[in-house]
Enzyme design. Structure first.
Site, PDB file in Angstrom:
ATOM      1  N   ASP A  98      68.146  82.027  21.235  1.00 35.04           N
ATOM      2  CA  ASP A  98      67.352  80.992  20.667  1.00 35.04           C
ATOM      3  C   ASP A  98      66.330  81.597  20.027  1.00 35.04           C
ATOM      4  O   ASP A  98      65.119  80.815  19.732  1.00 35.04           O
ATOM      5  CB  ASP A  98      66.496  80.496  21.980  1.00 35.04           C
ATOM      6  CG  ASP A  98      65.632  81.476  22.815  1.00 35.04           C
ATOM      7  OD1 ASP A  98      65.963  82.518  22.530  1.00 35.04           O
ATOM      8  OD2 ASP A  98      64.885  80.910  23.767  1.00 35.04           O
ATOM      9  N   THR A 141      65.112  87.140  27.318  1.00 37.33           N
ATOM     10  CA  THR A 141      64.450  86.082  28.115  1.00 37.33           C
ATOM     11  C   THR A 141      64.871  86.466  29.623  1.00 37.33           C
ATOM     12  O   THR A 141      65.850  86.777  29.848  1.00 37.33           O
ATOM     13  CB  THR A 141      65.006  84.572  28.036  1.00 37.33           C
ATOM     14  OG1 THR A 141      64.723  83.871  26.796  1.00 37.33           O
ATOM     15  CG2 THR A 141      64.108  83.771  29.223  1.00 37.33           C
ATOM     16  N   GLU A 198      65.351  76.311  34.438  1.00 40.70           N
ATOM     17  CA  GLU A 198      65.450  77.428  33.822  1.00 40.70           C
ATOM     18  C   GLU A 198      66.810  78.429  34.065  1.00 40.70           C
ATOM     19  O   GLU A 198      67.361  79.086  33.382  1.00 40.70           O
ATOM     20  CB  GLU A 198      64.123  78.490  34.051  1.00 40.70           C
ATOM     21  CG  GLU A 198      62.943  77.950  33.593  1.00 40.70           C
ATOM     22  CD  GLU A 198      62.772  77.851  31.975  1.00 40.70           C
ATOM     23  OE1 GLU A 198      63.304  78.925  31.294  1.00 40.70           O
ATOM     24  OE2 GLU A 198      62.255  76.956  31.428  1.00 40.70           O
TER      25      GLU A 198
END
Length: 276
Positions: free
Chosen positions: A79, A84, A61
């Site tokens: 994305d 995020t 990640e």
């Protein structure tokens, strides 16, 4: 990066009640009882194994083993899921970031992120930043300095991702590695009803093999699960690089390291990592 679980918005974000264990009086013949939680921690939920799991996920990640430095992480990685952020990739577009901030606000009303709750509800399901910019990322980093926010991230990670993965793994009769394989899958794909969700990856694998709890061979089952996981990853451009399976989880499995014992060596996206 992580795909937020639809499961998060389906469950109530309520704190888990703490259960204190009262030790019996010291006695030469009657030892104090061990904590029920410690006794149950026989797989990935063992604290040392859980830390290893977090390091491996962080390698994929965040390209770093230092997962505890990621509470403050936040960016839009383009994305389609908005921002995020955090230790497990909570997303503003998939519900789990909203659940996190709602839970944090239950624990600490008036926190620096509470004012964004109306905007987070509106952008859920989209990649929009409406109502979040320009200061949301700065305020997220500020919140990450608060121990209560770190605890909130830990709580939601466990509730939505870690605990369900470990529970399903134990139910299927797989060991620590298998539980980690489940965990990494639910982190990326969530556990919703879409074809690439964790539960449907598992269902796809069941058409090819049986888990140990159903009489199957553990290695055969985990290979079938990883095959199904790779298929799911390739359904979306943002997840089409399957190295976190090919050069990490498959490596551990091929070595027969079903207990995820150290030392561990793997690669993700071409970067090499080691845990001694």
């Amino acid at each position: 990066m992580a795909l937020g679980a639809l499961l998060g918005s389906a469950l109530l974000a309520v704190p888990v009640a703490a259960h204190a264990t009262t030790a019996a009086p010291a006695s030469a013949s009657v030892p104090a009882p061990a904590s029920a939680a410690a006794a149950a921690a026989t797989g990935l939920d063992d604290p040392a194994k859980k830390d290893i799991a977090m390091q491996i996920v962080s390698s994929a990640e965040n390209s770093s083993l230092n997962w505890k430095a990621q509470y403050k992480y936040i960016e839009d990685i383009d994305d389609g899921r908005g921002y995020t952020a955090g230790i497990i990739g909570f997303c503003s577009g998939t519900g789990d970031m909203l659940d996190l901030v709602e839970y944090y606000t239950q624990v600490k009303p008036g926190n620096v992120l509470a004012k964004y709750l109306p905007a987070l509800r509106k952008v859920d399901g989209s990649d929009s930043h409406a109502g979040l910019d320009p200061n949301f990322t700065k305020d997220w980093a500020k919140a990450a300095q608060d121990g209560e926010f770190k605890k909130a991230q830990d709580h939601e990670r466990d509730r939505v991702y870690f605990n369900p993965a470990v529970s399903q793994g134990k139910s299927d009769g797989v060991g620590t590695l298998g539980q980690f394989i489940y965990y990494d899958a639910i982190v990326m794909h969530g556990d919703g009803g879409d074809s690439t969700s964790f539960r449907n990856i598992r269902k796809r694998a069941l058409s090819k093999a049986k888990p140990p709890a159903q009489g199957g061979n553990e290695t055969t089952w985990l290979n079938a699960f990883l095959d199904a996981r790779v298929w799911a990853m390739k359904q979306e451009e943002a997840h089409s690089d399957t190295s976190r399976v090919d050069t990490a989880q498959r490596v551990f499995l091929k070595k027969g390291n079903l207990n995820l014992n150290t030392p561990l060596d793997w690669k993700v996206y071409g970067d090499s990592f080691h845990i001694g």
